[in-house]
Write a protein that holds these residues in place. Structure first.
Motif, mmCIF file in Angstrom:
data_model
loop_
_atom_site.group_PDB
_atom_site.id
_atom_site.type_symbol
_atom_site.label_atom_id
_atom_site.label_comp_id
_atom_site.label_asym_id
_atom_site.label_seq_id
_atom_site.Cartn_x
_atom_site.Cartn_y
_atom_site.Cartn_z
ATOM 1 N N ALA A 58 0.855 -1.180 0.000
ATOM 2 C CA ALA A 58 0.000 0.000 0.000
ATOM 3 C C ALA A 58 0.899 1.240 0.000
ATOM 4 O O ALA A 58 2.062 1.180 0.406
ATOM 5 N N VAL A 59 0.386 2.351 -0.456
ATOM 6 C CA VAL A 59 1.192 3.559 -0.628
ATOM 7 C C VAL A 59 1.847 4.029 0.663
ATOM 8 O O VAL A 59 3.050 4.270 0.705
ATOM 9 N N TRP A 60 1.074 4.169 1.725
ATOM 10 C CA TRP A 60 1.617 4.745 2.956
ATOM 11 C C TRP A 60 2.698 3.884 3.589
ATOM 12 O O TRP A 60 3.760 4.401 3.939
ATOM 13 N N PRO A 61 2.477 2.587 3.765
ATOM 14 C CA PRO A 61 3.555 1.763 4.329
ATOM 15 C C PRO A 61 4.785 1.711 3.423
ATOM 16 O O PRO A 61 5.913 1.682 3.903
ATOM 17 N N CYS A 62 4.568 1.715 2.122
ATOM 18 C CA CYS A 62 5.693 1.729 1.183
ATOM 19 C C CYS A 62 6.510 3.002 1.378
ATOM 20 O O CYS A 62 7.739 2.950 1.485
ATOM 21 N N LEU A 63 5.847 4.136 1.439
ATOM 22 C CA LEU A 63 6.536 5.402 1.640
ATOM 23 C C LEU A 63 7.268 5.416 2.975
ATOM 24 O O LEU A 63 8.427 5.813 3.058
ATOM 25 N N GLY A 64 6.595 4.965 4.013
ATOM 26 C CA GLY A 64 7.223 4.927 5.335
ATOM 27 C C GLY A 64 8.462 4.058 5.351
ATOM 28 O O GLY A 64 9.502 4.433 5.909
ATOM 29 N N SER A 65 8.393 2.889 4.718
ATOM 30 C CA SER A 65 9.540 1.986 4.665
ATOM 31 C C SER A 65 10.668 2.584 3.830
ATOM 32 O O SER A 65 11.846 2.484 4.186
ATOM 33 N N ALA A 66 10.302 3.204 2.717
ATOM 34 C CA ALA A 66 11.304 3.796 1.826
ATOM 35 C C ALA A 66 12.011 4.978 2.477
ATOM 36 O O ALA A 66 13.177 5.229 2.200
ATOM 37 N N VAL A 67 11.332 5.711 3.325
ATOM 38 C CA VAL A 67 11.961 6.820 4.042
ATOM 39 C C VAL A 67 12.784 6.281 5.208
ATOM 40 O O VAL A 67 13.878 6.765 5.486
ATOM 41 N N TRP A 68 12.284 5.254 5.866
ATOM 42 C CA TRP A 68 12.977 4.669 7.017
ATOM 43 C C TRP A 68 14.338 4.101 6.632
ATOM 44 O O TRP A 68 15.326 4.305 7.335
ATOM 45 N N ALA A 69 14.412 3.408 5.510
ATOM 46 C CA ALA A 69 15.641 2.699 5.133
ATOM 47 C C ALA A 69 16.857 3.628 5.030
ATOM 48 O O ALA A 69 17.875 3.359 5.670
ATOM 49 N N PRO A 70 16.826 4.709 4.258
ATOM 50 C CA PRO A 70 18.025 5.554 4.203
ATOM 51 C C PRO A 70 18.288 6.336 5.488
ATOM 52 O O PRO A 70 19.421 6.718 5.753
ATOM 53 N N CYS A 71 17.249 6.545 6.296
ATOM 54 C CA CYS A 71 17.433 7.277 7.554
ATOM 55 C C CYS A 71 18.109 6.427 8.623
ATOM 56 O O CYS A 71 18.621 6.967 9.599
ATOM 57 N N THR A 72 18.082 5.129 8.458
ATOM 58 C CA THR A 72 18.643 4.240 9.488
ATOM 59 C C THR A 72 19.874 3.493 9.007
ATOM 60 O O THR A 72 20.353 2.601 9.696
ATOM 61 N N THR A 73 20.373 3.834 7.840
ATOM 62 C CA THR A 73 21.560 3.176 7.300
ATOM 63 C C THR A 73 22.596 4.233 6.936
ATOM 64 O O THR A 73 22.330 5.431 7.007
ATOM 65 N N SER A 74 23.770 3.757 6.510
ATOM 66 C CA SER A 74 24.861 4.700 6.274
ATOM 67 C C SER A 74 25.237 4.882 4.813
ATOM 68 O O SER A 74 26.262 5.450 4.510
ATOM 69 N N GLY A 75 24.435 4.406 3.894
ATOM 70 C CA GLY A 75 24.764 4.587 2.493
ATOM 71 C C GLY A 75 23.695 4.029 1.587
ATOM 72 O O GLY A 75 22.739 3.383 2.031
#
Length: 105
Positions: A58-75
């Motif tokens: 779904a759009v919202w969880p996809c967006l949330g996951s896509a924003v979460w990934a670069p915010c919690t990783t180093s590259g």
């Protein structure tokens, strides 16, 4: 023929018809839901994909996951891996993540 001068000019906001209280030009527009609360939820700094109430296709969880990934990783590559490791609709989430994650040389 004077080119574009002969074409009818659209209204300032590109619509016409009955008045809408949201349009300062007095034109009607389709009603759009106010998504500010959803944005605030999925973009919150402490939001984690596990908190999603819907599957990540779904759009919202996809967006949330896509924003979460670069915010919690180093590259870039780590962000893509994190998005894929979430499971679910991995190709979509990884694609959106790839558009958001900063690339490093």
């Amino acid at each position: 023929m004077g080119g574009n001068r002969d074409l009818p000019r659209p209204a300032a906001c590109g619509a016409g018809g009955r008045r809408s209280p949201r349009c300062s030009s007095g034109h009607s527009h389709p009603r759009r839901p106010n998504h500010r609360e959803r944005y605030a939820t999925v973009l919150a700094p402490r939001q984690h994909p596990d908190h999603a109430t819907q599957f990540n296709s779904a759009v919202w969880p996809c967006l949330g996951s896509a924003v979460w990934a670069p915010c919690t990783t180093s590259g870039y590559e780590d962000a893509i891996r994190a998005a894929i490791d979430l499971g679910g609709d991995t190709d979509t989430v990884a694609a959106v993540t790839g558009g958001l994650a900063p690339s490093t040389p």
